[in-house]
Design a protein around this motif. Structure first.
Motif, PDB file in Angstrom:
ATOM      1  N   THR A 165     -18.964 -51.686   5.865  1.00 42.30           N
ATOM      2  CA  THR A 165     -19.977 -51.120   4.984  1.00 42.30           C
ATOM      3  C   THR A 165     -21.167 -50.604   5.782  1.00 42.30           C
ATOM      4  O   THR A 165     -21.457 -51.097   6.875  1.00 42.30           O
ATOM      5  CB  THR A 165     -20.477 -52.179   3.990  1.00 42.30           C
ATOM      6  OG1 THR A 165     -20.974 -53.309   4.720  1.00 42.30           O
ATOM      7  CG2 THR A 165     -19.373 -52.620   3.069  1.00 42.30           C
ATOM      8  N   PRO A 166     -21.901 -49.605   5.256  1.00 39.63           N
ATOM      9  CA  PRO A 166     -23.137 -49.167   5.917  1.00 39.63           C
ATOM     10  C   PRO A 166     -24.108 -50.344   6.036  1.00 39.63           C
ATOM     11  O   PRO A 166     -24.231 -51.163   5.111  1.00 39.63           O
ATOM     12  CB  PRO A 166     -23.674 -48.088   4.965  1.00 39.63           C
ATOM     13  CG  PRO A 166     -22.476 -47.625   4.194  1.00 39.63           C
ATOM     14  CD  PRO A 166     -21.604 -48.826   4.034  1.00 39.63           C
ATOM     15  N   HIS A 167     -24.820 -50.421   7.164  1.00 39.11           N
ATOM     16  CA  HIS A 167     -25.713 -51.548   7.393  1.00 39.11           C
ATOM     17  C   HIS A 167     -26.744 -51.196   8.451  1.00 39.11           C
ATOM     18  O   HIS A 167     -26.597 -50.205   9.185  1.00 39.11           O
ATOM     19  CB  HIS A 167     -24.925 -52.773   7.833  1.00 39.11           C
ATOM     20  CG  HIS A 167     -24.324 -52.603   9.215  1.00 39.11           C
ATOM     21  ND1 HIS A 167     -23.176 -51.867   9.431  1.00 39.11           N
ATOM     22  CD2 HIS A 167     -24.732 -53.045  10.439  1.00 39.11           C
ATOM     23  CE1 HIS A 167     -22.897 -51.874  10.718  1.00 39.11           C
ATOM     24  NE2 HIS A 167     -23.827 -52.578  11.352  1.00 39.11           N
ATOM     25  N   VAL A 185     -34.725 -50.092   6.108  1.00 41.69           N
ATOM     26  CA  VAL A 185     -33.437 -49.952   5.422  1.00 41.69           C
ATOM     27  C   VAL A 185     -33.255 -48.550   4.844  1.00 41.69           C
ATOM     28  O   VAL A 185     -32.502 -48.352   3.884  1.00 41.69           O
ATOM     29  CB  VAL A 185     -33.294 -51.020   4.307  1.00 41.69           C
ATOM     30  CG1 VAL A 185     -33.303 -52.416   4.908  1.00 41.69           C
ATOM     31  CG2 VAL A 185     -34.398 -50.876   3.259  1.00 41.69           C
ATOM     32  N   LEU A 188     -29.946 -46.802   2.989  1.00 40.69           N
ATOM     33  CA  LEU A 188     -29.082 -47.746   2.291  1.00 40.69           C
ATOM     34  C   LEU A 188     -29.457 -47.795   0.810  1.00 40.69           C
ATOM     35  O   LEU A 188     -30.635 -47.803   0.455  1.00 40.69           O
ATOM     36  CB  LEU A 188     -29.209 -49.150   2.892  1.00 40.69           C
ATOM     37  CG  LEU A 188     -28.815 -49.310   4.365  1.00 40.69           C
ATOM     38  CD1 LEU A 188     -28.925 -50.777   4.768  1.00 40.69           C
ATOM     39  CD2 LEU A 188     -27.402 -48.796   4.623  1.00 40.69           C
ATOM     40  N   ARG A 189     -28.454 -47.854  -0.038  1.00 39.50           N
ATOM     41  CA  ARG A 189     -28.677 -47.939  -1.482  1.00 39.50           C
ATOM     42  C   ARG A 189     -28.629 -49.398  -1.942  1.00 39.50           C
ATOM     43  O   ARG A 189     -27.879 -50.213  -1.391  1.00 39.50           O
ATOM     44  CB  ARG A 189     -27.604 -47.152  -2.236  1.00 39.50           C
ATOM     45  CG  ARG A 189     -27.532 -45.674  -1.908  1.00 39.50           C
ATOM     46  CD  ARG A 189     -26.590 -44.968  -2.881  1.00 39.50           C
ATOM     47  NE  ARG A 189     -25.301 -45.654  -2.993  1.00 39.50           N
ATOM     48  CZ  ARG A 189     -24.256 -45.430  -2.207  1.00 39.50           C
ATOM     49  NH1 ARG A 189     -24.364 -44.547  -1.214  1.00 39.50           N
ATOM     50  NH2 ARG A 189     -23.117 -46.073  -2.392  1.00 39.50           N
ATOM     51  N   ARG A 190     -29.415 -49.704  -2.942  1.00 41.87           N
ATOM     52  CA  ARG A 190     -29.364 -51.043  -3.530  1.00 41.87           C
ATOM     53  C   ARG A 190     -28.211 -51.106  -4.541  1.00 41.87           C
ATOM     54  O   ARG A 190     -27.850 -50.087  -5.111  1.00 41.87           O
ATOM     55  CB  ARG A 190     -30.697 -51.372  -4.204  1.00 41.87           C
ATOM     56  CG  ARG A 190     -31.842 -51.429  -3.194  1.00 41.87           C
ATOM     57  CD  ARG A 190     -33.040 -52.137  -3.741  1.00 41.87           C
ATOM     58  NE  ARG A 190     -34.141 -52.115  -2.770  1.00 41.87           N
ATOM     59  CZ  ARG A 190     -35.184 -52.947  -2.792  1.00 41.87           C
ATOM     60  NH1 ARG A 190     -35.280 -53.861  -3.735  1.00 41.87           N
ATOM     61  NH2 ARG A 190     -36.128 -52.881  -1.891  1.00 41.87           N
ATOM     62  N   LEU A 192     -28.679 -54.485  -2.010  1.00 42.82           N
ATOM     63  CA  LEU A 192     -28.529 -54.790  -0.597  1.00 42.82           C
ATOM     64  C   LEU A 192     -28.201 -56.275  -0.439  1.00 42.82           C
ATOM     65  O   LEU A 192     -28.598 -57.100  -1.273  1.00 42.82           O
ATOM     66  CB  LEU A 192     -29.828 -54.482   0.159  1.00 42.82           C
ATOM     67  CG  LEU A 192     -30.381 -53.071   0.052  1.00 42.82           C
ATOM     68  CD1 LEU A 192     -31.750 -52.998   0.714  1.00 42.82           C
ATOM     69  CD2 LEU A 192     -29.427 -52.059   0.671  1.00 42.82           C
ATOM     70  N   ARG A 207     -29.166 -61.391  -2.364  1.00 49.86           N
ATOM     71  CA  ARG A 207     -28.816 -60.099  -2.960  1.00 49.86           C
ATOM     72  C   ARG A 207     -30.105 -59.461  -3.469  1.00 49.86           C
ATOM     73  O   ARG A 207     -30.856 -60.094  -4.225  1.00 49.86           O
ATOM     74  CB  ARG A 207     -27.823 -60.283  -4.102  1.00 49.86           C
ATOM     75  CG  ARG A 207     -27.355 -58.982  -4.749  1.00 49.86           C
ATOM     76  CD  ARG A 207     -26.335 -59.289  -5.838  1.00 49.86           C
ATOM     77  NE  ARG A 207     -25.752 -58.069  -6.398  1.00 49.86           N
ATOM     78  CZ  ARG A 207     -26.238 -57.401  -7.433  1.00 49.86           C
ATOM     79  NH1 ARG A 207     -27.369 -57.816  -8.030  1.00 49.86           N
ATOM     80  NH2 ARG A 207     -25.633 -56.315  -7.882  1.00 49.86           N
ATOM     81  N   GLU A 231     -26.893 -55.149   4.566  1.00 55.80           N
ATOM     82  CA  GLU A 231     -25.704 -54.363   4.240  1.00 55.80           C
ATOM     83  C   GLU A 231     -25.863 -53.696   2.885  1.00 55.80           C
ATOM     84  O   GLU A 231     -26.459 -54.270   1.960  1.00 55.80           O
ATOM     85  CB  GLU A 231     -24.472 -55.268   4.198  1.00 55.80           C
ATOM     86  CG  GLU A 231     -24.171 -55.970   5.502  1.00 55.80           C
ATOM     87  CD  GLU A 231     -23.086 -57.009   5.371  1.00 55.80           C
ATOM     88  OE1 GLU A 231     -22.661 -57.537   6.404  1.00 55.80           O
ATOM     89  OE2 GLU A 231     -22.673 -57.315   4.224  1.00 55.80           O
ATOM     90  N   GLN A 232     -25.327 -52.524   2.772  1.00 53.65           N
ATOM     91  CA  GLN A 232     -25.288 -51.854   1.473  1.00 53.65           C
ATOM     92  C   GLN A 232     -24.226 -52.519   0.607  1.00 53.65           C
ATOM     93  O   GLN A 232     -23.094 -52.723   1.048  1.00 53.65           O
ATOM     94  CB  GLN A 232     -24.956 -50.376   1.649  1.00 53.65           C
ATOM     95  CG  GLN A 232     -24.959 -49.578   0.357  1.00 53.65           C
ATOM     96  CD  GLN A 232     -24.871 -48.097   0.646  1.00 53.65           C
ATOM     97  OE1 GLN A 232     -25.784 -47.505   1.209  1.00 53.65           O
ATOM     98  NE2 GLN A 232     -23.739 -47.502   0.294  1.00 53.65           N
TER      99      GLN A 232
END
Length: 401
Positions: A165-167, A185, A188-190, A192, A207, A231-232
């Motif tokens: 995952t994107p991070h 961040v 990155l989308r929430r 997270l 979270r 992490e996303q």
């Protein structure tokens, strides 16, 4: 009749996963009972000291009632202080009194480090056991260290083309120097997931959805580590697959963790009222095959040996799989996911433990043979060099001036 294999079970430790380790160790002791083994339980205190659990105490917990408890943490670090040293015979270790007498309490043929988290699953204890020259169960120093550290693990997976995952990752100093944690961040989308870089059992993880306090989540992660991974989040299913073996490892059935509240936190893992695990997971055959194949690739990416549990996130709508992490010493109670996914393909708990012990001996024998061959090659090279030097000197001495 051959003598029983003497196995030292190391458990407890200074990490926040101390209680989980105690429960796992009792599960391993129960699996080893009656299988041609003599088990010795060695507890590691929260300050790093060693205690030898009395045989009578271990036998009562191992053979008595309560084996059906989901998390049986009645095995505790108790007993006289001891030390672990190299044995007089190569490939063995001894448990000695930690006092002037140095009396030997037990000899060990192999060690099973049922330790979770830092100081046990991160290469530290593996390094000690390597220095003692005793066989031990599970991943070696490098694989344990890489598997424990989420930053290093993700780099290894990415290098081998395993989807993650994107991070982002940053240390405490970087966080303290910023005036707005949101800057760390960007992209990155929430939701997270904010995690300590080196911790397991969902400890220190938060979270962060829209409107949640990112700074508070980072502070919580920093209570457990100096490096944070963000992490996303992936909206999807949490799936797990176990790996067992050495140079040619195998992958198990795939299990699913059914969670509430958006993610599988510490409370649900160990103190939930309902069993959240579905084994085998209901998936299309091609998805199961892909998970098993990625599990083996992830295991190879960190240089794994013996065992690991590989955790996945499955975005069903997009048809995308992501490796979330590897756990090189997963929970080992009879109710943990690792033994459950093996049981689903006909490999029982005791057989899993038997195989792990055999793999420990196999790796030790291979390394010993390699060391002997290297020593012989070095000696031969030195001898050839000495002979060549002598021949040169002799020729020079016989040349006319």
């Amino acid at each position: 009749m051959s003598a029983p294999v003497r196995i030292g079970i190391l458990f407890g430790g200074p990490s926040a996963e101390h209680e989980v380790s105690c429960a796992s160790a009792l599960g391993v002791a129960r699996a080893l009972a009656g299988g041609g083994y003599r088990t010795v339980a060695i507890g590691v205190t929260r300050t790093g000291g060693l205690r030898l659990v009395p045989d009578a105490v271990l036998a009562e917990l191992r053979d008595g009632a309560g084996a059906d408890r989901a998390i049986d943490d009645r095995l505790t670090v108790t007993g006289p202080p001891v030390e672990l040293r190299a044995g007089r015979r190569p490939g063995t270790a001894v448990v000695t009194a930690a006092n002037a007498s140095g009396a030997v309490h037990a000899e060990l043929d192999v060690v099973f480090p049922v330790l979770h988290g830092p100081f046990g699953e991160d290469g530290v204890v593996q390094g000690l056991l390597e220095s003692l020259g005793v066989p031990y169960v599970g991943c070696g120093i490098l694989a344990a260290a890489v598997g424990m550290n989420k930053v290093a693990m993700k780099r290894a997976l990415r290098a081998e083309g395993v989807p993650i995952t994107p991070h982002v990752a940053f240390d405490a100093q970087t966080y303290r120097a910023t005036d707005d944690p949101e800057k760390l961040v960007v992209g990155l989308r929430r939701p997270l997931f904010v995690k300590p870089a080196s911790m397991g059992s969902s400890i220190g993880i938060s979270r962060v959805a829209e409107g949640d306090d990112l700074a508070a989540a980072i502070e919580e992660a920093l209570r457990h580590d100096q490096v944070v991974v963000v992490e996303q989040g992936v909206t999807g299913r949490e799936l797990e697959c176990a790996v067992l073996g050495g140079w040619r490892p195998e992958a198990s059935a795939v299990g699913e963790v059914r969670v509430s509240g958006g993610w599988f936190d510490y409370r649900q893992k160990y103190f939930g009222d309902a069993d959240p695990m579905v084994v085998p997971a209901v998936l299309p055959g091609e998805v199961t095959d892909r998970i098993r194949e990625l599990s083996l690739r992830a295991f190879a990416a960190i240089g794994g040996w013996g065992l690991a549990r590989v955790d996945f996130l499955y975005d069903e709508a997009a048809g995308e799989l992501y490796v979330n992490e590897l756990n090189t010493m997963p929970g080992f109670t009879a109710h943990s996911m690792y033994p459950k996914v093996w049981a689903a393909v006909g490999v029982g708990y005791r057989e899993v433990v038997d195989r792990l012990v055999r793999l420990a001996f196999a790796r030790h024998a291979e390394r010993a043979a390699t060391a002997r061959a290297a020593t012989a090659a070095t000696a031969a090279t030195a001898a050839n060099a000495a002979n060549a030097a002598a021949a040169t000197a002799s020729a020079a001495a016989g040349e006319p001036r």
